[in-house]
Motif scaffolding. Structure first.
Motif, mmCIF file in Angstrom:
data_model
loop_
_atom_site.group_PDB
_atom_site.id
_atom_site.type_symbol
_atom_site.label_atom_id
_atom_site.label_comp_id
_atom_site.label_asym_id
_atom_site.label_seq_id
_atom_site.Cartn_x
_atom_site.Cartn_y
_atom_site.Cartn_z
ATOM 1 N N PRO A 1 -4.183 0.760 -4.863
ATOM 2 C CA PRO A 1 -3.357 1.344 -5.929
ATOM 3 C C PRO A 1 -3.614 0.753 -7.302
ATOM 4 C CG PRO A 1 -2.011 0.896 -3.976
ATOM 5 C CD PRO A 1 -3.345 0.252 -3.749
ATOM 6 N N HIS A 2 -3.922 -0.561 -7.378
ATOM 7 C CA HIS A 2 -4.081 -1.219 -8.671
ATOM 8 C C HIS A 2 -5.544 -1.424 -9.061
ATOM 9 C CE1 HIS A 2 -0.001 -2.445 -7.315
ATOM 10 N NE2 HIS A 2 0.294 -2.144 -8.554
ATOM 11 N N GLY A 3 -6.468 -1.196 -8.147
ATOM 12 C CA GLY A 3 -7.885 -1.256 -8.487
ATOM 13 C C GLY A 3 -8.422 -2.657 -8.721
ATOM 14 N N GLN B 1 3.867 6.482 -4.597
ATOM 15 C CA GLN B 1 3.056 5.309 -4.307
ATOM 16 C C GLN B 1 2.118 5.631 -3.156
ATOM 17 O OE1 GLN B 1 5.767 2.205 -3.142
ATOM 18 N NE2 GLN B 1 6.449 3.246 -1.292
ATOM 19 N N GLY B 2 1.042 4.824 -3.043
ATOM 20 C CA GLY B 2 0.086 5.043 -1.957
ATOM 21 C C GLY B 2 -1.340 5.062 -2.464
ATOM 22 N N ILE C 1 -7.211 9.802 -1.358
ATOM 23 C CA ILE C 1 -7.259 10.650 -0.164
ATOM 24 C C ILE C 1 -6.172 11.706 -0.270
ATOM 25 C CG2 ILE C 1 -8.205 8.828 1.310
ATOM 26 C CD1 ILE C 1 -5.425 8.373 2.428
ATOM 27 N N ARG C 2 -6.393 12.836 0.373
ATOM 28 C CA ARG C 2 -5.417 13.918 0.319
ATOM 29 C C ARG C 2 -4.119 13.486 1.003
ATOM 30 N NH1 ARG C 2 -10.341 16.223 0.953
ATOM 31 N NH2 ARG C 2 -10.937 17.751 -0.632
ATOM 32 N N GLY C 3 -2.993 13.701 0.311
ATOM 33 C CA GLY C 3 -1.706 13.294 0.856
ATOM 34 C C GLY C 3 -1.459 11.803 0.786
ATOM 35 N N GLY C 4 -2.282 11.077 0.051
ATOM 36 C CA GLY C 4 -2.150 9.625 0.006
ATOM 37 C C GLY C 4 -0.999 9.131 -0.834
#
Length: 572
Positions: free
Chosen positions: A91-93, A302-303, A307-310
């Motif tokens: 999430p934060h890279g 969040q997530g 990805i799809r639905g992430g």
């Protein structure tokens, strides 16, 4: 039939018509991305796409990992196994690595020693500006340099790549004036302390820089003497903890944790209007940086945005202290409402902020005892007014909820960042209700299974207002970006988007009104000749001109993908 036509190609953003921009897919299968066939942990380090160990489980271009099982507890490494990974945040890279210290022989006769920092494997990584550089040694200076592009002024000036000083610090060991012995640090014993510049120095880096670094040691020793045999350099995200015995080579850490930033792509131009090919999840957006771009989940979600639905909704009501709600909490996709409980009033976001209503009404009860007849009369007269006011307040709150849910704040931010998008793009629901006489059935000019088109008057201009019946979550998230793109389309053969309303469950679109119907209506008529061949040829030419503009001349290329007779409108 009239002999003069202006062809207008219809563009749309919602479920009633086809989306403008083609979907872009990466090469990794969705089933593998979700972790069903891919390793998602090594030792005590968890990870997910775009990182992976097996072929087909990672994005490529530096996101491959190696899980080494030869250790007692498996260890995770970047790439082929040269740099150990301690933690990864999708999430934060960022990625936390175990960064080995660098040893410089300070007894060499050279004044300046150069060493390349080799803790990167290239690809998407860069050294985070939140790190620090530390030097353990005596009478030496450490410089961190990076090769960055420098623009030359003047006409025809080319970019050049130079070595720029990013950070620097100096460690000294002065002589004690009493016994003329070197002082390695202020203090005694084995207690640790932060670097003070005596025996150890430390400096912030404060700049995210690309993966080409040089570390220089400047030997400041006087000729003929050397206090410490080596100088040690560390790059770490933590404050360096120094002890006196480190000057003699004891208790020196072999490695310290350092922070790397990573970007899903090194080309920031791929991130347009907060949309990018790698941001695959609904409720996600991209953010461009100097070194590339990253994807993030939208506010309230969040997530994993890759990805799809992430990206999934945050249950703020399940974490009341974090989101400061001490009243009735109502969660909805992308946000939440915090209200005082029934019978109380005040500020529900403060602990103890909601007070019983009876505290405020004690004076009213006294008044009722004195003049109950007058008070009851006032209540009877004011009840309809209060009821109407409460209803208006409830409707206003509902409109605001829909506005937030439909990413109205994102559109406002796009408008503020782009001078080509008019602030009048955002229309309120009362304005459109007035324009259509509260969406009166007599104002309907078209419709179908997906929605209804109303004819309205807005600022003395005839407009068409599309009110869709259904929409899916993915289209809601694409809607704002498409509105930002369509609002900048300006061509005589493309219907103009005037604005949108986000205060309903499904957003409303407002277009200029095209009065002569669609092309298919003119094809299927009872008259012997619906359209002359001359008119048909000119219509085809004007459609081609509109598509040429959309493909090649628009600020952002647009692909309609649904050109057919019912989507070509004719005016008078």
């Amino acid at each position: 039939m009239p002999g003069n036509y202006v062809v207008v190609v219809v563009l749309s953003s919602l479920a009633a018509l086809v989306l403008l921009l083609p979907p872009l897919f990466a090469a990794v299968d969705d089933g593998m991305r979700s972790g069903g066939k891919c390793t998602n942990s090594c030792g005590n380090v968890g990870f997910e796409y775009p990182f992976g160990v097996e072929d087909g489980c990672y994005r490529g271009g530096g996101f491959n990992l190696t899980c080494n099982h030869t250790y007692q507890s498996p260890r995770l490494f970047l790439g082929d196994g040269s740099v150990q990974v301690l933690d990864i945040s999708v999430p934060h890279g960022w990625a936390l690595i175990n960064n080995t210290g660098m040893v410089f022989n300070s007894t060499e006769t050279r004044v300046v020693l150069n060493r390349t920092w080799d803790q990167l494997v290239g690809g998407p990584y860069s050294l985070s500006g939140s790190n620090k550089i530390a030097l353990v040694g005596c009478n030496a200076r450490v410089d961190l340099r990076a090769r960055v592009k420098v623009k030359h002024g003047g006409r025809g000036g080319d970019d050049d790549t130079g070595s720029n000083l990013i950070s620097s610090c100096t460690a000294v060991c002065p002589l004690d004036l009493e016994d003329m012995t070197p002082v390695f640090a202020i203090g005694s014993g084995g207690s640790s302390a932060a670097c003070s510049g005596v025996g150890c120095c430390q400096a912030d880096i404060n700049l995210d820089i690309p993966s080409s670094y040089t570390i220089q040691i400047h030997n400041l020793q006087e000729l003929g003497g050397s206090i410490s045999p080596t100088d040690l350099v560390f790059i770490s995200k933590e404050e360096f903890s120094y002890t006196n015995d480190m000057a003699f080579g004891n208790n020196i850490p072999q490695a310290l944790p350092a922070l790397l930033d990573w970007y899903i792509s090194s080309d920031p131009s791929e991130c347009t209007y907060e949309s990018a090919p790698d941001c695959l999840s609904a409720n996600s957006f991209c953010h461009a940086y100097d070194l590339g771009y990253k994807c993030h989940c939208s506010d309230g979600y969040q997530g994993n945005p890759y990805i799809r639905g992430g990206c999934h909704d945050i249950d703020e009501c399940g974490h009341r202290e974090t989101y400061q709600c001490y009243g009735e909490c109502i969660n909805f996709p992308g946000g939440f409402d915090c209200l005082c409980y029934h019978g109380t009033d005040g500020d529900p976001r403060k602990e103890g902020g909601c007070l019983p209503v009876k505290h405020h009404l004690s004076g009213l009860f006294i008044g009722l005892g004195v003049g109950s007849g007058t008070i009851l009369l006032l209540i009877a007269v004011g009840a309809p007014f209060l009821s109407r006011k409460m209803k208006v307040r409830k409707l206003k709150r509902m409109r605001q909820t829909f506005f937030n849910q439909n990413h109205g704040l994102l559109l406002q931010r796009l408008i503020s960042q782009n001078a080509h998008i008019s602030e009048r793009m955002i229309l309120t629901l009362p304005v459109l209700e007035k324009a259509t006489n509260n969406f009166d059935r007599t104002r309907e000019v078209g419709g179908g299974g997906h929605g209804i088109v109303y004819k309205g008057i807005l600022n003395l201009e005839v407009v068409a207002i599309k009110k869709s019946m259904i929409i899916v979550e993915r289209e809601i998230n694409d809607f704002i970006n498409e509105v930002a793109i369509l609002s900048q389309i300006n061509h005589r053969n493309v219907v103009k988007l005037i604005g949108c309303c986000l205060e309903t469950e499904v957003p409303l679109l407002v277009y200029e009104f095209i009065s002569n119907g669609s092309l298919d209506q003119h094809f299927h008529v009872d008259e012997p000749i619906s359209l002359s061949w001359k008119d048909r040829m000119r219509i085809a030419v004007e459609v081609a001109r509109a598509l040429t503009y959309l493909h090649s001349a628009a600020t952002v290329p647009v692909f309609h993908r649904d050109i057919k007779a019912c989507n070509i409108l004719l005016d008078n």
